[in-house]
Design an enzyme around this catalytic site. Structure first.
Site, PDB file in Angstrom:
ATOM      1  N   THR A 184       0.922  -1.160   0.065  1.00  9.09           N
ATOM      2  CA  THR A 184      -0.156   0.201  -0.458  1.00  9.09           C
ATOM      3  C   THR A 184       0.761   1.722   0.187  1.00  9.09           C
ATOM      4  OG1 THR A 184      -0.088   0.193   2.311  1.00  9.09           O
ATOM      5  CG2 THR A 184      -2.392  -1.201   0.986  1.00  9.09           C
ATOM      6  N   LYS A 263      -2.550   7.646  -0.351  1.00  9.33           N
ATOM      7  CA  LYS A 263      -2.682   7.131   0.914  1.00  9.33           C
ATOM      8  C   LYS A 263      -2.124   8.023   2.103  1.00  9.33           C
ATOM      9  CE  LYS A 263      -0.498   3.222   3.715  1.00  9.33           C
ATOM     10  NZ  LYS A 263       0.816   1.895   4.049  1.00  9.33           N
TER      11      LYS A 263
HETATM   12  N1  ASP Z   1       5.586  -1.701   2.983  1.00 10.65           N
HETATM   13  C1  ASP Z   1       4.189  -2.190   2.950  1.00 10.65           C
HETATM   14  C2  ASP Z   1       4.246  -2.003   1.642  1.00 10.65           C
HETATM   15  O1  ASP Z   1       3.863  -0.896   0.750  1.00 10.65           O
HETATM   16  C3  ASP Z   1       2.759  -1.938   3.154  1.00 10.65           C
HETATM   17  C4  ASP Z   1       1.820  -2.593   2.640  1.00 10.65           C
HETATM   18  O2  ASP Z   1       1.746  -3.646   1.989  1.00 10.65           O
HETATM   19  O3  ASP Z   1       0.490  -2.686   3.114  1.00 10.65           O
HETATM   20  O4  ASP Z   1       4.176  -3.226   0.555  1.00 10.65           O
END
Ligand code: ASP
Length: 462
Positions: A184, A263
């Site tokens: 994310t 985000k």
């Molecule tokens: N650190 C992770 C990423 O962006 C967090 C997630 O997947 O929500 O890969």
């Protein structure tokens, strides 16, 4: 699943401490230290970990390490061996259902707790997905492919280009929808670049992630997956979308346009918000409800345009008071061809930076202005300072989000060396990255949960 042994990975004083209080890995414990009591489950450690800490998964889902020297007492309250390995099942095939391809790039959504190390690791297979979310088979025939297994801070031009090309191939093969599993943290960057690299898609391209890994009770992974797969299989929205939790509850998901999403919260599941506009649709397990009508529609052909040219020497500079020109000078000296500034207010930087902007112009470096406020437009005609900057060659980006301008500038500079051509590309919206005006109710959507938003959303909820 039997664990390898009762103290997997523990050595030295950490092992001695666990043994002293008869705690094993996977024991539920209450650890008393001079700073307080911690309640959680003992996690195994990797062979390379130090021998001083006991790692526990707190009830909140977070892992912490407690130095064994600080442990005064451990009370064992129970033990439940972990069954974190997801059972593999063959995804059933139903010729009446649409074909959806899930391309995995990594992130929490493709992660599970690794029982060997206690860390969250990327894991991804179609069988595992079906084993953990069998409802997916009610929606479509899902094929999966792991393109990458990275946390999204490690996504870069190689992965963006690879993902765009993989999307192109799948569309040519005739899939009815595409889901991209992604971390994310930088999902909005990838959503933006895919909106530019993949144009004229006949099918939905739905990006999805999760804020909490699937081994946590509050995980959003399963619902986000169901929503995104449903959108890819059934919706008529043929755009790059981000599909994540709408409100903080698991009531519905929102579908955000790939060029207008960001985000906005480090840990809430409802972290993605459409900025400067309203989301395209709501999605629940039962239905997809458009919130607006101006989206690109699904078609039956396979005519997608993939254009992955990309200039890597582009950066974002987030302006802060007292910034010195050396920041921008060093980018010029290091061969950067494009700089996006996230300026204050209507798009400002201080006077001392002007000398570097002048140099950028002389060296043919493209400089674009966006706003830190995220909402609203760059307006460089309001103050003298804005006019001065435009004379120095800084181009205002209207209401393009800073990250979107950064991705688009890399893509535009990949198309041409001529900065006039680049400017034309930058200021001609591909899909909503610049809009004529922001709707008055768009701003409220960001504030999710307040009465005005609920009233707005309730019009669409039957
Ligand atoms: N650190 C992770 C990423 O962006 C967090 C997630 O997947 O929500 O890969």
């Amino acid at each position: 699943m039997a664990v390898d042994n009762d103290y997997k990975g523990y050595r030295g004083e950490a092992l001695t401490t666990l043994q002293k209080f008869s705690a094993l890995i996977w024991s539920d414990i209450e650890v008393l230290t001079a700073d307080g009591t911690y309640k959680g489950r003992v996690l195994p450690r990797s062979e390379t970990a130090d021998d001083k800490h006991i790692v526990i998964k707190l009830v909140s889902g977070y892992n912490i390490g407690i130095a064994s020297s600080r442990v005064l007492d451990i009370k064992v309250t129970g033990r439940k061996e972990a069954h974190y390995k997801i059972p593999e099942k063959e995804f059933p095939y139903d010729p009446r259902k649409p074909r959806v391809k899930l391309l995995g790039t990594g992130g929490t959504i493709a992660s599970r707790l690794d029982y060997r190390t206690g860390a969250v690791i990327p894991a991804f297979s179609p069988g595992e997905l079906y084993g953990s979310v069998p409802e997916l088979a009610d929606i479509c025939n899902l094929e999966t492919e792991k393109l990458y297994g990275v946390f999204s801070e490690n996504m870069g031009p190689e992965q963006w280009i690879g993902t765009a090309e993989a999307i192109g191939k799948e569309i040519e093969k005739g899939v009815q929808g595409i889901v991209i599993g992604h971390g994310t943290d930088t999902m909005h960057h990838t959503a933006a670049i895919l909106s530019f690299m993949v144009q004229n898609s006949p099918v939905p391209i739905v990006m999805v992630g999760s804020q909490r890994s699937s081994d946590r009770p509050s995980s959003d992974a399963a619902l986000n997956l169901m929503h995104s797969v449903k959108t890819a299989a059934e919706s008529d929205i043929a755009e790059v979308l981000v599909c994540m939790f709408g409100p903080t509850s698991d009531d519905y998901g929102l579908l955000h346009r790939g060029t207008r999403v960001r985000k906005m919260h480090s840990s809430y599941r409802s972290t993605f918000r459409t900025i400067g506009d309203i989301p395209i649709a709501m999605v629940s397990r039962e239905k997809i409800t458009p919130l607006r009508q101006d989206y690109k529609r699904r078609r039956r052909d396979n005519n997608v345009i993939i254009n992955t040219a990309f200039e890597e020497k582009v950066g974002i500079v987030y302006y802060y008071p007292n910034m010195k020109p050396d920041i921008i000078d060093s980018m010029i000296d290091n061969g950067y061809r494009g700089i996006v500034i996230a300026g204050t207010g209507l798009g400002h930087v201080n006077k001392p930076v002007y000398s570097a902007l002048k140099r950028a112009k002389e060296k043919n470096v493209a400089v674009y202005m966006t706003v830190q406020t995220l909402w609203g437009y760059v307006q460089m005609y309001v103050y003298d300072t804005g006019r001065d900057m435009m004379e120095l060659g800084v181009v205002p980006c209207a209401n393009m989000l800073p990250e979107v301008a950064y991705m688009k500038l890399g893509w535009a500079l990949g198309q041409s060396e001529d900065l006039e051509v680049v400017k034309k590309i930058m200021l001609t919206p591909v899909n909503g990255e610049i809009t004529e005006r922001e709707p008055s109710n768009g701003y409220l959507i960001l504030q999710g949960g307040i009465p005005e938003v609920e009233e707005f959303i309730s019009k669409y909820r039957k």
